[in-house]
Design an enzyme around this catalytic site. Sequence first.
Site, PDB file in Angstrom:
ATOM      1  N   TYR A 147       0.627  -0.661  -0.196  1.00 31.00           N
ATOM      2  CA  TYR A 147       0.414   0.000   0.386  1.00 31.00           C
ATOM      3  C   TYR A 147       1.062   1.579  -0.316  1.00 31.00           C
ATOM      4  O   TYR A 147       1.833   1.416   0.925  1.00 31.00           O
ATOM      5  CB  TYR A 147      -0.649   0.029   2.067  1.00 31.00           C
ATOM      6  N   LYS A 177      -1.457  -0.888  -3.821  1.00 30.16           N
ATOM      7  CA  LYS A 177      -2.424  -0.340  -3.696  1.00 30.16           C
ATOM      8  C   LYS A 177      -1.950   1.172  -3.969  1.00 30.16           C
ATOM      9  O   LYS A 177      -1.265   1.251  -2.743  1.00 30.16           O
ATOM     10  CB  LYS A 177      -3.518  -0.448  -3.254  1.00 30.16           C
TER      11      LYS A 177
HETATM   12  C1  LIG Z   1      -5.021  10.476   1.848  1.00 25.39           C
HETATM   13  C2  LIG Z   1      -5.973   8.973   1.190  1.00 25.39           C
HETATM   14  O1  LIG Z   1      -6.637   8.921   2.646  1.00 25.39           O
HETATM   15  N1  LIG Z   1      -6.310   8.621   0.958  1.00 25.39           N
HETATM   16  C3  LIG Z   1      -7.673   7.111  -0.021  1.00 25.39           C
HETATM   17  C4  LIG Z   1      -6.833   6.476   0.033  1.00 25.39           C
HETATM   18  O2  LIG Z   1      -6.016   5.955  -0.026  1.00 25.39           O
HETATM   19  C5  LIG Z   1      -8.488   8.608  -0.718  1.00 25.39           C
HETATM   20  O3  LIG Z   1      -9.626   6.976  -0.783  1.00 25.39           O
HETATM   21  C6  LIG Z   1      -8.802   9.375  -0.374  1.00 25.39           C
HETATM   22  O4  LIG Z   1      -9.637   9.676   1.007  1.00 25.39           O
HETATM   23  C7  LIG Z   1      -9.928   9.989  -1.695  1.00 25.39           C
HETATM   24  O5  LIG Z   1      -9.399  10.094  -2.184  1.00 25.39           O
HETATM   25  C8  LIG Z   1     -10.279  11.839  -1.151  1.00 25.39           C
HETATM   26  O6  LIG Z   1      -9.260  12.451  -1.065  1.00 25.39           O
HETATM   27  C1  LIG Z   2      -8.556   4.637   0.704  1.00 22.32           C
HETATM   28  C2  LIG Z   2      -7.787   3.148   1.516  1.00 22.32           C
HETATM   29  O1  LIG Z   2      -7.416   2.632   0.510  1.00 22.32           O
HETATM   30  C3  LIG Z   2      -7.555   3.655   3.239  1.00 22.32           C
HETATM   31  O2  LIG Z   2      -7.980   4.256   3.450  1.00 22.32           O
HETATM   32  O3  LIG Z   2      -6.947   2.649   3.302  1.00 22.32           O
END
Ligand SMILES: CC(=O)N[C@H](C=O)[C@@H](O)[C@H](O)[C@H](O)CO
Ligand SMILES: CC(=O)C(=O)O
Length: 310
Positions: A147, A177
Amino acid sequence: MEIMASSSEKLLTGLVAATFTPLTEEGEINIKEIGPYVDYLTERQGVTKIFVNGTTGESMSLTVAERKLLAEEWCKKAKGKMDHVVVHVGCMSLKDSQDLALHAAQIEADSIAVISPSFFKPKNAHALRSYLKAVASAAPNLPFYYYHIPSITGVNVLVRDLLVGIEEQIPSFRGVKFSGIDLMDFGLSFSLMKPNWSLLYGVDEQMLSGLVLGADGAVGSTYNYVGCQFNKLLSAFEKGELVEARTIQFKLQDFLGSAMKLGFDVGVNKQLMVEVSGLSLGPPRLPLMPCHPDVAVSIKQKYKSIFPQC
Ligand SMILES: CC(=O)N[C@H](C=O)[C@@H](O)[C@H](O)[C@H](O)CO
Ligand SMILES: CC(=O)C(=O)O
């Protein structure tokens, strides 16, 4: 000894919602909300894959015992209703991560994912690979995903460097991811992919760009409440209907753009999910601050005006 993927193992594709962690108003784990949460995602959003205890789930603010309790309940309630549960097991301590990885295998999670430690950071791809290998070895039969989220970890090891030779180090490796905005790194990573790996994009507001480069799917927080729209984006993209796909993507950009002006973070995001779904998820845990009610109401109004059918 190499452990091959069983022939029944399916590629991880499509939409994956990164779940919020239900807490009580007092800040304890609210286990009874997980069943209704699974039903909300499957019945109302058409989302049948989840990524639990990740960033959105505030994993790094939870104890190992809490994470086990949550992972177990998510797997239990998802059984027979969902297609895939990824349990995130990254921690600051390798030992804790190994403990969680072994636990994920015991509770029959479909796969595990790991964020890089970020207090002491791996200096290069070799150090990060070595760390991931040590975690994966605690659950060698579970599909394993790295990730990548440099905006939060500050670990900027390029994914294309990390992937070099990783299949020999981690036979259970199944993909990444990718929650970064470096689309050149994302693109170049495809040349190192193996047929049974998935590259999933994780910046919801630019998911379409990830798809154009070849993403197998997407993991994100907003699919908790705009999953139904993003499933439409995915099928429009698959049919080559780019105008429709862009229209949906621009809606999320419009929505998140205005939410960001109001201080969008995991706490605000969680409260928005409460307002939209009616689930009882409680406040975030400190140091995240609870979302001010006026902010949540105004973001919800914007949400309703942009996504009336979700
Ligand atoms: C920094 C963060 O939380 N990233 C999430 C996943 O990795 C995203 O799903 C964001 O929440 C989304 O893109 C909104 O900015
Ligand atoms: C967005 C995502 O993958 C997380 O919240 O870990």
